[in-house]
Scaffold this motif. Structure first.
Motif, PDB file in Angstrom:
ATOM      1  N   PHE A   9       9.960   3.563   4.289  1.00  0.00           N
ATOM      2  CA  PHE A   9       8.620   3.940   4.744  1.00  0.00           C
ATOM      3  C   PHE A   9       7.608   3.458   3.703  1.00  0.00           C
ATOM      4  CE2 PHE A   9      11.627   6.890   6.619  1.00  0.00           C
ATOM      5  CZ  PHE A   9      11.264   6.840   7.963  1.00  0.00           C
ATOM      6  N   PRO A  10       7.262   2.168   3.728  1.00  0.00           N
ATOM      7  CA  PRO A  10       6.364   1.623   2.703  1.00  0.00           C
ATOM      8  C   PRO A  10       4.937   2.105   2.895  1.00  0.00           C
ATOM      9  CG  PRO A  10       6.809  -0.025   4.377  1.00  0.00           C
ATOM     10  CD  PRO A  10       7.673   1.158   4.703  1.00  0.00           C
ATOM     11  N   THR A  11       4.146   1.963   1.846  1.00  0.00           N
ATOM     12  CA  THR A  11       2.716   2.256   1.927  1.00  0.00           C
ATOM     13  C   THR A  11       1.961   0.952   2.165  1.00  0.00           C
ATOM     14  OG1 THR A  11       2.326   1.952  -0.441  1.00  0.00           O
ATOM     15  CG2 THR A  11       3.021   4.156   0.294  1.00  0.00           C
ATOM     16  N   THR A  12       0.694   1.090   2.511  1.00  0.00           N
ATOM     17  CA  THR A  12      -0.130  -0.115   2.699  1.00  0.00           C
ATOM     18  C   THR A  12      -0.215  -0.905   1.393  1.00  0.00           C
ATOM     19  OG1 THR A  12      -2.088   1.266   2.304  1.00  0.00           O
ATOM     20  CG2 THR A  12      -1.484   0.850   4.588  1.00  0.00           C
ATOM     21  N   ARG A  13      -0.202  -0.213   0.252  1.00  0.00           N
ATOM     22  CA  ARG A  13      -0.214  -0.907  -1.033  1.00  0.00           C
ATOM     23  C   ARG A  13       1.046  -1.731  -1.222  1.00  0.00           C
ATOM     24  NH1 ARG A  13      -1.530   2.286  -6.546  1.00  0.00           N
ATOM     25  NH2 ARG A  13      -3.422   2.597  -5.333  1.00  0.00           N
ATOM     26  N   ASP A  14       2.189  -1.192  -0.824  1.00  0.00           N
ATOM     27  CA  ASP A  14       3.436  -1.945  -0.921  1.00  0.00           C
ATOM     28  C   ASP A  14       3.326  -3.267  -0.165  1.00  0.00           C
ATOM     29  OD1 ASP A  14       4.660   0.136  -2.364  1.00  0.00           O
ATOM     30  OD2 ASP A  14       5.424   1.090  -0.537  1.00  0.00           O
ATOM     31  N   LEU A  15       2.807  -3.211   1.053  1.00  0.00           N
ATOM     32  CA  LEU A  15       2.739  -4.423   1.865  1.00  0.00           C
ATOM     33  C   LEU A  15       1.702  -5.406   1.335  1.00  0.00           C
ATOM     34  CD1 LEU A  15       3.256  -3.186   5.530  1.00  0.00           C
ATOM     35  CD2 LEU A  15       4.918  -3.603   3.709  1.00  0.00           C
ATOM     36  N   ARG A  16       0.584  -4.889   0.821  1.00  0.00           N
ATOM     37  CA  ARG A  16      -0.415  -5.787   0.223  1.00  0.00           C
ATOM     38  C   ARG A  16       0.159  -6.499  -0.998  1.00  0.00           C
ATOM     39  NH1 ARG A  16      -4.014  -1.460   0.926  1.00  0.00           N
ATOM     40  NH2 ARG A  16      -3.958  -1.018  -1.314  1.00  0.00           N
ATOM     41  N   TYR A  31       3.095  -7.514  -1.582  1.00  0.00           N
ATOM     42  CA  TYR A  31       3.995  -8.615  -1.228  1.00  0.00           C
ATOM     43  C   TYR A  31       3.433  -9.479  -0.095  1.00  0.00           C
ATOM     44  CZ  TYR A  31       7.171  -6.180  -4.285  1.00  0.00           C
ATOM     45  OH  TYR A  31       7.739  -5.582  -5.389  1.00  0.00           O
ATOM     46  N   ALA A  32       2.135  -9.328   0.175  1.00  0.00           N
ATOM     47  CA  ALA A  32       1.433 -10.137   1.187  1.00  0.00           C
ATOM     48  C   ALA A  32       2.171 -10.123   2.520  1.00  0.00           C
ATOM     49  CB  ALA A  32       1.243 -11.561   0.677  1.00  0.00           C
ATOM     50  N   ILE A  33       2.646  -8.931   2.916  1.00  0.00           N
ATOM     51  CA  ILE A  33       3.330  -8.788   4.207  1.00  0.00           C
ATOM     52  C   ILE A  33       2.270  -8.459   5.249  1.00  0.00           C
ATOM     53  CG2 ILE A  33       5.016  -7.438   5.507  1.00  0.00           C
ATOM     54  CD1 ILE A  33       6.532  -7.051   2.860  1.00  0.00           C
ATOM     55  N   ARG A  34       2.049  -9.375   6.171  1.00  0.00           N
ATOM     56  CA  ARG A  34       0.960  -9.224   7.146  1.00  0.00           C
ATOM     57  C   ARG A  34       1.474  -9.139   8.573  1.00  0.00           C
ATOM     58  NH1 ARG A  34      -0.822 -13.007   3.318  1.00  0.00           N
ATOM     59  NH2 ARG A  34      -2.598 -12.258   2.077  1.00  0.00           N
ATOM     60  N   ASP A  35       2.767  -8.940   8.735  1.00  0.00           N
ATOM     61  CA  ASP A  35       3.332  -8.853  10.083  1.00  0.00           C
ATOM     62  C   ASP A  35       3.173  -7.432  10.627  1.00  0.00           C
ATOM     63  OD1 ASP A  35       5.202  -7.401   8.691  1.00  0.00           O
ATOM     64  OD2 ASP A  35       6.807  -8.894   8.849  1.00  0.00           O
ATOM     65  N   ALA A  36       4.018  -7.045  11.561  1.00  0.00           N
ATOM     66  CA  ALA A  36       3.888  -5.746  12.229  1.00  0.00           C
ATOM     67  C   ALA A  36       4.629  -4.622  11.512  1.00  0.00           C
ATOM     68  CB  ALA A  36       4.393  -5.867  13.669  1.00  0.00           C
ATOM     69  N   THR A  37       5.014  -4.836  10.259  1.00  0.00           N
ATOM     70  CA  THR A  37       5.729  -3.794   9.513  1.00  0.00           C
ATOM     71  C   THR A  37       4.863  -2.544   9.380  1.00  0.00           C
ATOM     72  OG1 THR A  37       6.931  -5.458   8.239  1.00  0.00           O
ATOM     73  CG2 THR A  37       6.877  -3.222   7.352  1.00  0.00           C
ATOM     74  N   LEU A  38       5.413  -1.403   9.757  1.00  0.00           N
ATOM     75  CA  LEU A  38       4.692  -0.138   9.681  1.00  0.00           C
ATOM     76  C   LEU A  38       4.541   0.304   8.232  1.00  0.00           C
ATOM     77  CD1 LEU A  38       6.584   1.531  12.620  1.00  0.00           C
ATOM     78  CD2 LEU A  38       4.096   1.210  12.583  1.00  0.00           C
ATOM     79  N   ALA A  39       3.380   0.876   7.913  1.00  0.00           N
ATOM     80  CA  ALA A  39       3.122   1.384   6.567  1.00  0.00           C
ATOM     81  C   ALA A  39       2.329   2.670   6.667  1.00  0.00           C
ATOM     82  CB  ALA A  39       2.362   0.348   5.734  1.00  0.00           C
ATOM     83  N   TRP A  40       2.621   3.601   5.749  1.00  0.00           N
ATOM     84  CA  TRP A  40       2.016   4.927   5.760  1.00  0.00           C
ATOM     85  C   TRP A  40       1.265   5.175   4.453  1.00  0.00           C
ATOM     86  CZ3 TRP A  40       6.533   3.592   8.068  1.00  0.00           C
ATOM     87  CH2 TRP A  40       6.735   4.006   9.384  1.00  0.00           C
ATOM     88  N   SER A  41       0.637   6.307   4.357  1.00  0.00           N
ATOM     89  CA  SER A  41       0.061   6.727   3.075  1.00  0.00           C
ATOM     90  C   SER A  41       1.180   7.243   2.181  1.00  0.00           C
ATOM     91  CB  SER A  41      -0.985   7.828   3.293  1.00  0.00           C
ATOM     92  OG  SER A  41      -0.358   9.023   3.748  1.00  0.00           O
ATOM     93  N   GLU A  42       0.860   7.465   0.879  1.00  0.00           N
ATOM     94  CA  GLU A  42       1.875   7.922  -0.078  1.00  0.00           C
ATOM     95  C   GLU A  42       2.514   9.242   0.347  1.00  0.00           C
ATOM     96  OE1 GLU A  42      -0.841   6.420  -0.971  1.00  0.00           O
ATOM     97  OE2 GLU A  42      -0.280   4.859  -2.396  1.00  0.00           O
ATOM     98  N   ARG A  78      -0.569   3.997   8.815  1.00  0.00           N
ATOM     99  CA  ARG A  78      -1.900   3.441   8.582  1.00  0.00           C
ATOM    100  C   ARG A  78      -2.060   2.056   9.225  1.00  0.00           C
ATOM    101  NH1 ARG A  78      -4.433   5.738   3.972  1.00  0.00           N
ATOM    102  NH2 ARG A  78      -4.284   7.992   4.183  1.00  0.00           N
ATOM    103  N   ARG A  79      -0.924   1.360   9.392  1.00  0.00           N
ATOM    104  CA  ARG A  79      -0.948   0.033   9.981  1.00  0.00           C
ATOM    105  C   ARG A  79       0.421  -0.291  10.554  1.00  0.00           C
ATOM    106  NH1 ARG A  79       0.281  -5.125   6.486  1.00  0.00           N
ATOM    107  NH2 ARG A  79       1.466  -5.345   8.394  1.00  0.00           N
ATOM    108  N   PRO A  80       0.603  -1.150  11.539  1.00  0.00           N
ATOM    109  CA  PRO A  80      -0.459  -1.767  12.330  1.00  0.00           C
ATOM    110  C   PRO A  80      -0.953  -0.866  13.454  1.00  0.00           C
ATOM    111  CG  PRO A  80       1.660  -2.553  13.085  1.00  0.00           C
ATOM    112  CD  PRO A  80       1.935  -1.636  11.913  1.00  0.00           C
TER     113      PRO A  80
END
Length: 360
Positions: free
Chosen positions: A115-122, A124-135, A145-147
């Protein structure tokens, strides 16, 4: 006026208090820094998630392609990571757990969702449909939080439902959902509100939840432990959060709030839940333990909170409670040692419980 010795003692006491406060603040800052730091790795596999909140993909680790047929697999272990979101470490722990049990990796499959956070994805420049939550959000079933705003519980639904596919898993008989520490908080709340179990049960797949050393539990009313076996209404004026989600049922996220709370509570008592508690997990300060007033209302440290919670459930459901505590001697807040212990292996693989492992 104080005498000189008394003044010196007062000064020393003040200095000790200030030093303790400074140390606590420094520890809290270090904890927050570690929680908010990006993960070292984002999992390499993805599972498609379609939910009421929208679509996305759940990051996960598995020892084989999640979409490949696995005709020999009879038991799937889903292991939820802790607060550092280090699913890779927990995936490795799952392998160590199988090794300790002498269990066949051909018949037993380890899956570790992340369950990554938006910071985790930023990071590693992951811009696909991977779900991300708050801490904190992923721990509570909050929307991503996305997508799209998919609950972390809905993502777990999708993961369990994936294994309810007899074309891929024709021999599957059991799915065990395991969490340690913050992961155990997720698993315990998911065991209360999760929707996927009924479909798996209808198709002959047993679902079990293993909750190991969480900081807190969700209670179904305002009673909290006063002493072993004794409960009293919590002071909600002094600590309103004590009865709010994730500690109580009030103000729950939409995934939970759209279901009837009384029905959830009654159903939870029938779900197969094992609480694994380290007998040395009694440290009141370290390892990200929740020290909010809502958590402290449940007990001073993790072992006490877990034992009190089972007492609470036994009083609330004197008949029909399908749950038990297994205590693990000589182990504190250590996911690897907990899950690879003889006590854990006995509980997870339905083997005779060693006499050294107290059960309730």
């Amino acid at each position: 006026m104080f005498s000189k010795p008394a003044s010196r003692l007062s000064f020393v006491a003040l200095w000790i208090a200030l030093a303790a406060t400074h140390a606590a603040q420094a520890a809290a800052g270090a904890t927050a820094s570690r929680q908010n730091a990006p993960v070292a790795h984002v999992a390499d596999q993805r599972l498609s998630v379609r939910a009421a909140g929208g679509d996305g993909t759940l990051a996960l680790y598995a020892e084989r392609s999640i979409d490949a047929a696995a005709p020999d697999v009879t038991h799937v272990f889903i292991i939820v990571h802790g607060t550092l979101r280090n699913a890779d470490n927990y995936f490795d722990v799952g392998g160590q757990m199988l090794a300790a049990a002498g269990a066949s990796p051909k018949e037993n499959m380890i899956v570790a969702p992340q369950f990554p956070t938006t910071r985790d994805l930023r990071t590693y420049a992951i811009r696909d449909a991977t779900l991300a939550w708050s801490e904190a959000g992923w721990k509570e079933g909050a929307p991503a939080r996305r997508p799209s705003p998919v609950s972390s519980f809905a993502a777990l639904d999708a993961l369990l439902e994936h294994f309810d596919d007899r074309r891929l898993y024709p021999a599957l008989s059991t799915v065990t959902v395991i969490g340690h520490s913050a992961g155990a908080q997720v698993v315990q709340r998911y065991a209360v509100a999760g929707r996927a179990e009924d479909a798996l049960t209808r198709d002959g797949i047993r679902v079990r939840y293993v909750v190991a050393n969480p900081s807190s539990y969700v209670y179904f009313d305002d009673r909290r432990p006063l002493a072993p076996g004794a409960f009293t209404p919590v002071d909600t004026q002094a600590c309103p959060r004590a009865v709010e989600w994730k500690y109580g049922m009030a103000d729950a996220p939409a995934y939970v709030a759209t279901q009837d709370s009384a029905s959830l509570a009654a159903r939870y008592a029938t779900r197969n839940v094992v609480y694994l508690l380290g007998m040395d997990d009694v440290d009141r300060q370290t390892h990200f333990i929740d020290r909010s007033c809502a958590a402290m209302a449940q007990g001073p440290f993790r072992l006490a909170r877990g034992l009190a919670y089972l007492d609470y459930l036994k009083q609330r459901y004197p008949a029909g409670l399908n749950q038990r505590v297994v205590e693990v001697p000589g182990v504190g807040h250590d996911g690897r040692r907990m899950l690879a212990s003889d006590c854990s292996v006995a509980a997870l693989f339905d083997r005779p419980m060693p006499s050294a492992c107290p059960t309730r």
